[in-house]
Write a protein that holds these residues in place. Structure first.
Motif, PDB file in Angstrom:
ATOM      1  N   LYS A   8      16.857 -24.588  13.181  1.00 20.60           N
ATOM      2  CA  LYS A   8      15.631 -24.665  12.507  1.00 20.60           C
ATOM      3  C   LYS A   8      14.915 -26.286  12.598  1.00 20.60           C
ATOM      4  N   ARG A   9      15.615 -27.474  12.326  1.00 16.30           N
ATOM      5  CA  ARG A   9      15.427 -28.957  11.984  1.00 16.30           C
ATOM      6  C   ARG A   9      15.434 -28.949  13.187  1.00 16.30           C
ATOM      7  N   LEU A  10      16.547 -28.835  14.381  1.00 15.60           N
ATOM      8  CA  LEU A  10      16.054 -28.890  15.385  1.00 15.60           C
ATOM      9  C   LEU A  10      15.356 -29.194  16.153  1.00 15.60           C
ATOM     10  N   GLU A  11      14.505 -28.063  16.079  1.00 12.53           N
ATOM     11  CA  GLU A  11      13.752 -27.026  16.821  1.00 12.53           C
ATOM     12  C   GLU A  11      12.294 -27.565  16.557  1.00 12.53           C
ATOM     13  N   ILE A  26      19.232 -40.520  19.635  1.00 10.26           N
ATOM     14  CA  ILE A  26      20.107 -41.745  18.996  1.00 10.26           C
ATOM     15  C   ILE A  26      21.292 -40.977  17.914  1.00 10.26           C
ATOM     16  N   GLY A  27      22.284 -40.782  17.903  1.00  3.68           N
ATOM     17  CA  GLY A  27      23.450 -40.238  16.606  1.00  3.68           C
ATOM     18  C   GLY A  27      23.066 -38.872  18.036  1.00  3.68           C
ATOM     19  N   SER A  28      23.675 -38.426  18.763  1.00  3.40           N
ATOM     20  CA  SER A  28      23.805 -37.449  19.236  1.00  3.40           C
ATOM     21  C   SER A  28      24.812 -36.174  19.352  1.00  3.40           C
ATOM     22  N   ASP A  29      25.807 -36.496  19.014  1.00  4.42           N
ATOM     23  CA  ASP A  29      27.007 -35.776  18.288  1.00  4.42           C
ATOM     24  C   ASP A  29      26.896 -34.617  19.367  1.00  4.42           C
ATOM     25  N   HIS A  30      27.050 -33.566  19.747  1.00  4.40           N
ATOM     26  CA  HIS A  30      26.859 -32.345  21.151  1.00  4.40           C
ATOM     27  C   HIS A  30      25.930 -32.485  21.718  1.00  4.40           C
ATOM     28  N   GLY A  49      22.646 -41.307  23.255  1.00  2.00           N
ATOM     29  CA  GLY A  49      23.710 -42.187  22.477  1.00  2.00           C
ATOM     30  C   GLY A  49      24.132 -41.698  21.093  1.00  2.00           C
ATOM     31  N   GLU A  50      26.241 -42.178  21.293  1.00  2.00           N
ATOM     32  CA  GLU A  50      26.585 -41.801  20.504  1.00  2.00           C
ATOM     33  C   GLU A  50      27.947 -43.506  20.208  1.00  2.00           C
ATOM     34  N   VAL A  51      28.269 -43.414  18.734  1.00  2.00           N
ATOM     35  CA  VAL A  51      28.793 -44.588  18.424  1.00  2.00           C
ATOM     36  C   VAL A  51      30.330 -43.803  18.397  1.00  2.00           C
ATOM     37  N   ALA A  52      30.512 -42.240  17.905  1.00  2.00           N
ATOM     38  CA  ALA A  52      31.842 -42.171  17.274  1.00  2.00           C
ATOM     39  C   ALA A  52      32.578 -41.689  19.041  1.00  2.00           C
ATOM     40  N   ALA A  53      33.978 -41.865  18.761  1.00  2.00           N
ATOM     41  CA  ALA A  53      34.433 -41.631  20.358  1.00  2.00           C
ATOM     42  C   ALA A  53      34.361 -39.881  20.164  1.00  2.00           C
ATOM     43  N   GLY A  77      27.657 -46.439  22.475  1.00  2.00           N
ATOM     44  CA  GLY A  77      27.192 -47.171  21.832  1.00  2.00           C
ATOM     45  C   GLY A  77      26.411 -47.318  20.239  1.00  2.00           C
ATOM     46  N   ASP A  78      26.891 -48.404  20.225  1.00  2.00           N
ATOM     47  CA  ASP A  78      25.567 -48.460  18.495  1.00  2.00           C
ATOM     48  C   ASP A  78      24.464 -48.682  18.887  1.00  2.00           C
ATOM     49  N   GLY A  79      23.688 -47.402  17.704  1.00  2.00           N
ATOM     50  CA  GLY A  79      22.092 -47.686  18.008  1.00  2.00           C
ATOM     51  C   GLY A  79      21.969 -47.761  19.144  1.00  2.00           C
ATOM     52  N   LEU A  80      20.351 -48.706  19.093  1.00  2.00           N
ATOM     53  CA  LEU A  80      19.690 -48.711  20.214  1.00  2.00           C
ATOM     54  C   LEU A  80      20.682 -49.452  21.418  1.00  2.00           C
ATOM     55  N   ILE A  94      15.822 -39.702  16.181  1.00  2.00           N
ATOM     56  CA  ILE A  94      16.593 -40.106  15.601  1.00  2.00           C
ATOM     57  C   ILE A  94      17.157 -39.007  14.365  1.00  2.00           C
ATOM     58  N   ALA A  95      18.534 -38.456  14.669  1.00  2.00           N
ATOM     59  CA  ALA A  95      18.502 -37.657  13.477  1.00  2.00           C
ATOM     60  C   ALA A  95      18.879 -36.710  12.651  1.00  2.00           C
ATOM     61  N   GLY A  96      19.110 -36.694  11.322  1.00  2.00           N
ATOM     62  CA  GLY A  96      20.420 -35.997  10.594  1.00  2.00           C
ATOM     63  C   GLY A  96      20.952 -37.161  11.257  1.00  2.00           C
ATOM     64  N   MET A  97      20.569 -38.224  10.243  1.00  2.00           N
ATOM     65  CA  MET A  97      21.508 -39.639   9.396  1.00  2.00           C
ATOM     66  C   MET A  97      20.546 -39.876   8.051  1.00  2.00           C
ATOM     67  N   GLY A  98      21.343 -41.016   6.971  1.00  2.00           N
ATOM     68  CA  GLY A  98      21.129 -41.016   6.203  1.00  2.00           C
ATOM     69  C   GLY A  98      19.381 -42.625   6.610  1.00  2.00           C
ATOM     70  N   GLU A 104      18.567 -49.488   9.911  1.00  2.00           N
ATOM     71  CA  GLU A 104      19.172 -50.248  10.136  1.00  2.00           C
ATOM     72  C   GLU A 104      19.253 -50.894  11.676  1.00  2.00           C
ATOM     73  N   ILE A 105      19.463 -49.178  11.939  1.00  2.00           N
ATOM     74  CA  ILE A 105      19.831 -48.891  13.539  1.00  2.00           C
ATOM     75  C   ILE A 105      18.276 -49.758  14.044  1.00  2.00           C
ATOM     76  N   LEU A 106      17.280 -49.232  13.433  1.00  2.00           N
ATOM     77  CA  LEU A 106      15.942 -49.339  14.154  1.00  2.00           C
ATOM     78  C   LEU A 106      15.630 -50.945  14.257  1.00  2.00           C
TER      79      LEU A 106
HETATM   80  N1  SAM Z   1      21.485 -35.978  15.809  1.00  2.00           N
HETATM   81  C1  SAM Z   1      22.753 -34.300  15.325  1.00  2.00           C
HETATM   82  C2  SAM Z   1      21.821 -33.626  14.779  1.00  2.00           C
HETATM   83  O1  SAM Z   1      20.768 -34.033  13.998  1.00  2.00           O
HETATM   84  O2  SAM Z   1      22.377 -32.363  13.971  1.00  2.00           O
HETATM   85  C3  SAM Z   1      23.381 -35.208  14.723  1.00  2.00           C
HETATM   86  C4  SAM Z   1      23.627 -36.041  13.663  1.00  2.00           C
HETATM   87  S1  SAM Z   1      25.650 -36.271  13.226  1.00  2.00           S
HETATM   88  C5  SAM Z   1      25.013 -35.805  11.562  1.00  2.00           C
HETATM   89  C6  SAM Z   1      25.353 -37.854  13.144  1.00  2.00           C
HETATM   90  C7  SAM Z   1      25.594 -38.512  14.684  1.00  2.00           C
HETATM   91  O3  SAM Z   1      25.033 -39.498  14.517  1.00  2.00           O
HETATM   92  C8  SAM Z   1      26.967 -38.743  14.474  1.00  2.00           C
HETATM   93  O4  SAM Z   1      27.612 -38.074  15.658  1.00  2.00           O
HETATM   94  C9  SAM Z   1      27.070 -40.055  13.983  1.00  2.00           C
HETATM   95  O5  SAM Z   1      28.861 -40.171  15.099  1.00  2.00           O
HETATM   96  C10 SAM Z   1      26.251 -40.881  15.110  1.00  2.00           C
HETATM   97  N2  SAM Z   1      26.299 -42.632  14.127  1.00  2.00           N
HETATM   98  C11 SAM Z   1      25.724 -42.510  13.551  1.00  2.00           C
HETATM   99  N3  SAM Z   1      25.978 -44.121  13.688  1.00  2.00           N
HETATM  100  C12 SAM Z   1      25.071 -44.928  14.845  1.00  2.00           C
HETATM  101  C13 SAM Z   1      25.342 -45.651  15.403  1.00  2.00           C
HETATM  102  N4  SAM Z   1      24.835 -46.219  14.888  1.00  2.00           N
HETATM  103  N5  SAM Z   1      24.967 -45.655  16.569  1.00  2.00           N
HETATM  104  C14 SAM Z   1      25.110 -44.345  17.344  1.00  2.00           C
HETATM  105  N6  SAM Z   1      25.714 -43.591  16.446  1.00  2.00           N
HETATM  106  C15 SAM Z   1      25.838 -43.182  14.918  1.00  2.00           C
END
Ligand code: SAM
Length: 235
Positions: A8-11, A26-30, A49-53, A77-80, A94-98, A104-106
């Motif tokens: 519901k959140r992503l919808e 950005i921070g797309s995960d899956h 975009g995704e920073v983690a392998a 890569g990192d953020g934008l 950008i969703a699902g992070m603090g 910081e990313i913006l």
């Molecule tokens: N956006 C998805 C969602 O809302 O369900 C995934 C959220 S997941 C909790 C956060 C993702 O952001 C992780 O996959 C993490 O590796 C990625 N992430 C964290 N910092 C990032 C950065 N600086 N640049 C790109 N991705 C980043």
């Protein structure tokens, strides 16, 4: 959740994509979000975009399995930093992070936002920080949602370049509570802030027991003010 059926959140997040937009998640995960948005025709194309392998690899696999590699570019890569001005991205999600990490990313990628007309931001915590960033960086908050899913509350903020002051009449309060959310005061809003109040009141009790240092006094005062502000709105 998968790329056919979003949470519901992503919808709610994707519901704010304007038809025909080129999006960057950005921070797309899956990469569920860009796969869903492109498959449903909500977005023309996407950059994931995704920073983690690990998540980067899972995004690549997902896009390949969905046969969307011609429309979704997965970048590590990192953020934008993964964006180039030639990408002509209209909408950054950008969703699902603090909220702190989000700002910081913006901030680090501010120069990449000149062609972007819309930001859709879903901070898991500290939405106040994100509103403040938008306000200070001349982005106008144009809409907000507060949804509940699995007993958690999520705020979704939508902004466009414009007059950042427009939605605000009492900025301290509205940066915290959200000008649109505050206007409507829906059930979710009341429940979220009631729960938050309980947590703050416990923290205040603990601070009252702590040593009476200047730093503690300042913390207590700030918390008291927030409690008062929220109580007033819920009464
Ligand atoms: N956006 C998805 C969602 O809302 O369900 C995934 C959220 S997941 C909790 C956060 C993702 O952001 C992780 O996959 C993490 O590796 C990625 N992430 C964290 N910092 C990032 C950065 N600086 N640049 C790109 N991705 C980043």
């Amino acid at each position: 959740m998968n790329s056919e059926k979003l949470s519901k959140r992503l919808e709610t997040v994707v519901s704010f994509i304007e038809p025909g937009m080129n999006i960057a998640d950005i921070g797309s995960d899956h990469a569920y979000l860009p796969c869903y948005a492109v498959r449903k025709g909500l977005a023309c194309s996407a950059i994931a975009g995704e920073v983690a392998a690990g998540p980067y690899q899972s995004a690549r696999k997902q896009v390949k399995a969905a046969k969307l590699a011609d429309k979704i570019d997965v970048r590590k890569g990192d953020g934008l930093a993964v964006l180039h001005l030639s990408d002509k991205v209209d909408c950054v999600i950008i969703a699902g992070m603090g909220g702190a990490l989000m700002t910081e990313i913006l901030t680090a990628g501010k120069h990449k936002l000149s062609s972007v007309s819309r930001l859709i931001l879903q901070p898991n915590i500290a939405a106040e920080k994100v509103r403040k960033w938008l306000y200070e960086q001349n982005w106008q908050l144009i809409d907000e949602r507060l949804i509940e899913e699995d007993e958690k509350y999520y705020e979704i903020l939508v902004a466009e370049q414009g007059n950042p002051a427009l939605p605000y009449t009492d900025i301290t309060k509205e940066l915290l509570l959200g000008p649109f959310l505050l206007k409507n005061k829906e059930k979710n809003f009341r429940e979220k802030w009631r729960a938050e109040l309980q947590i703050w009141e416990k923290i205040l009790q603990e601070l009252n027991k702590a040593e009476n240092k200047e730093a503690t006094r300042a913390k207590k005062e700030a918390l008291r003010q927030k409690i008062e502000m929220v109580r007033e709105e819920l009464s």
